[in-house]
Motif scaffolding. Structure first.
Motif, PDB file in Angstrom:
ATOM      1  N   THR A  46      -7.863   8.717  -1.562  1.00  0.00           N
ATOM      2  CA  THR A  46      -7.765  10.041  -0.941  1.00  0.00           C
ATOM      3  C   THR A  46      -6.339  10.576  -0.915  1.00  0.00           C
ATOM      4  N   ASP A  82      -3.168   8.439  -2.429  1.00  0.00           N
ATOM      5  CA  ASP A  82      -2.131   7.815  -3.253  1.00  0.00           C
ATOM      6  C   ASP A  82      -2.049   8.419  -4.649  1.00  0.00           C
ATOM      7  N   SER A  87      -5.113   4.051  -1.946  1.00  0.00           N
ATOM      8  CA  SER A  87      -6.006   5.020  -1.310  1.00  0.00           C
ATOM      9  C   SER A  87      -6.444   6.061  -2.334  1.00  0.00           C
ATOM     10  N   ASP A 113     -11.712   4.101  -0.594  1.00  0.00           N
ATOM     11  CA  ASP A 113     -12.043   5.520  -0.552  1.00  0.00           C
ATOM     12  C   ASP A 113     -12.111   6.111   0.849  1.00  0.00           C
ATOM     13  N   ASN A 144       0.868  -1.187   0.000  1.00  0.00           N
ATOM     14  CA  ASN A 144       0.000   0.000   0.000  1.00  0.00           C
ATOM     15  C   ASN A 144       0.900   1.230   0.000  1.00  0.00           C
ATOM     16  N   GLU A 171      -8.841  -0.383  -4.880  1.00  0.00           N
ATOM     17  CA  GLU A 171      -8.899   1.034  -4.549  1.00  0.00           C
ATOM     18  C   GLU A 171      -9.880   1.238  -3.403  1.00  0.00           C
ATOM     19  N   ASP A 224      -6.147  10.411   5.805  1.00  0.00           N
ATOM     20  CA  ASP A 224      -7.337  10.763   5.034  1.00  0.00           C
ATOM     21  C   ASP A 224      -7.652  12.250   5.242  1.00  0.00           C
ATOM     22  N   GLY A 239      -6.066   6.942   4.414  1.00  0.00           N
ATOM     23  CA  GLY A 239      -5.043   7.540   3.571  1.00  0.00           C
ATOM     24  C   GLY A 239      -3.782   6.719   3.481  1.00  0.00           C
ATOM     25  N   ALA A 253      -2.407   2.964   5.991  1.00  0.00           N
ATOM     26  CA  ALA A 253      -3.529   2.027   6.002  1.00  0.00           C
ATOM     27  C   ALA A 253      -3.531   1.132   7.233  1.00  0.00           C
TER      28      ALA A 253
END
Length: 457
Positions: A376, A378, A374, A398, A240, A396, A314, A401, A404
């Motif tokens: 929001t 990545d 992410s 949502d 991630n 993916e 996020d 951020g 993770a």
């Protein structure tokens, strides 16, 4: 070492049946060693044991902070606002309980071993399921092994957490050389390939013939690199916070046509380069100079790290602790403070910036790879990520951020399980199970039924 790995003086590991090392002994200090000559390949039991004097020194330094002035009305635009930092520093000094989290870390067996002349610290959590899959978890910066505290139980003992025992993992969670308890940094040259090779040696030293890797942030660079240096033994890599995009020249010269979603990610990366990258330039060019202030001032160290949490969680979170528990953030900061590794951890940025190999095309990681992205935070674009990796799963999400494992641990656990089921049991996992939605996060997933390359192909 498979795949023609550069070993930097390290011997190729023998692959014996995995054995459970002895339990950690009660130390006088941090690590205990049996009497007699030491061997580089021995595993020395380790416990976190910060002295009371060090804890009191931290509190004294926090109380005696010399605070700067601040322009009014700027909020977070110029960095961490003073009112916020004062409150967080006061909580760290008067209410945060280091001993509680020290006990949490010491619940798990920990060891120190030496690889290529470098001390490497790791947590080693064996699953109660004898046939569990060995899995290495690799943290990032400004992280540490603390990132994975909420993952250890569900991953190592899913039966006890309402899960399928077939999804169990034996966990190996190292501190990256120069970070936290993998100190001191033994020499220059600990770049990503050297670290990945050392981690492959560690898994061989533990007797694992087949193992998986998961990593975020810096771990998302090191995981695929382990696939390159040890493809005969790495069965799958899950990452991630991966960063793989076109070159600046390709973007500026208009050599590539982008979709609206890709343009959004490139705009996010441009904002990062234009307004959020100062820390990386300093760590990548003058880590020693930076280290003096961060090692001497806990408030300076706190500000340096908590700014990254604020900017990378996020964006729906107003403050870092709206996304990640405040004490979990402070535990991460405390680990780095007590080990005085602000400078040595920054050295990985220096090595990456000055390593000629970082600017050359990489040999493709042919090990099956899963990527959690992410929406929001990545910036990775799939078609560029696929040039360097054999991507067989792309998810993916949502909510959540950059962090993770700390922000959405239930999602990350579910996505990892789904990926490794595909890699380890592709012919036996029902299709309906492969498409099971991850909990608490809206996710879009893409997965190939049959990975195009087997491990080590």
């Amino acid at each position: 070492m498979g795949g023609g790995a550069e070993t930097h003086g390290m011997s190729s590991p023998g692959r014996a049946s995995p054995a459970v090392p002895p339990p950690p002994a009660e130390p006088d200090g941090e690590a205990t060693r049996a009497a007699g000559p030491s061997r580089e390949d021995e595993l020395v039991p380790f416990r976190v044991a910060v002295s009371e004097a060090a804890v009191e020194d931290l509190k004294r330094r926090l109380a005696q902070t010399r605070w700067p002035g601040e322009l009014p009305g700027e909020g977070w635009r110029r960095g961490v606002p003073i009112d916020y930092l004062r409150g967080l520093a006061d909580h760290w000094r008067s209410r945060y309980d280091w001993r509680r989290f020290e006990r949490e870390l010491n619940r798990y067996p920990q060891f120190i071993t030496t690889i290529d002349g470098q001390k490497v610290h790791f947590l080693y959590v064996r699953s109660p399921e004898a046939d569990a899959t060995p899995l290495m978890l690799i943290h990032g910066w400004p992280g540490s092994v603390v990132e994975f505290m909420d993952l250890i139980g569900p991953l190592s003992d899913p039966r006890a957490h309402g899960g399928d025992p077939a999804d169990a993992f034996h966990l190996v969670i190292p501190s990256i050389p120069g970070h936290a308890f993998s100190r001191p940094l033994s020499a220059p040259g600990w770049n990503r390939r050297r670290i990945a090779t050392a981690f492959a040696v560690l898994m061989g030293r533990l007797g694992y013939d087949r193992y998986g890797v998961q990593g975020g942030d810096e771990g998302a660079f090191l995981g695929p690199e382990m696939g390159r240096v040890d493809p005969r033994h790495v069965v799958g890599v899950h990452v991630n916070a991966l960063v793989q995009i076109p070159s600046v020249a390709q973007i500026l010269l208009g050599l590539v046509t982008f979709t609206p979603a890709e343009r959004k990610r490139l705009a996010r990366f441009k904002h990062y380069r234009d307004d959020m990258m100062g820390y990386a330039q300093i760590q990548g060019t003058r880590p020693n100079t930076l280290a003096y202030g961060l090692t001497d001032s806990p408030v300076g160290h706190l500000a340096w790290i908590v700014e990254k949490f604020k900017e990378w969680v996020d964006p729906a979170a107003k403050l870092p602790e709206d996304a990640i528990d405040r004490d979990r953030i402070l535990t991460n900061v405390s680990v780095n403070w007590f080990t005085a590794t602000a400078g040595s951890s920054a050295n990985l940025y220096y090595e990456s910036l000055h390593d000629p190999a970082e600017n050359k095309p990489k040999r493709r990681n042919r090990v099956p790879t899963g990527v959690a992205v992410s929406l929001t935070q990545d910036v990775t674009i799939r078609r560029w990520a696929e040039r360097e990796n054999n991507i067989v799963q792309w998810t993916e999400f949502d909510r959540g951020g950059h962090f993770a494992a700390l922000e959405v641990p239930a999602f990350l656990i579910a996505d990892m399980r789904k990926f490794f089921r595909q890699v380890l049991r592709p012919a036996t996992v029902p299709a309906r199970r492969r498409r099971t939605a991850v909990p608490a996060v809206h996710a879009r997933s893409s997965i190939w039924k049959h990975p195009p390359h087997a491990p080590g192909a």
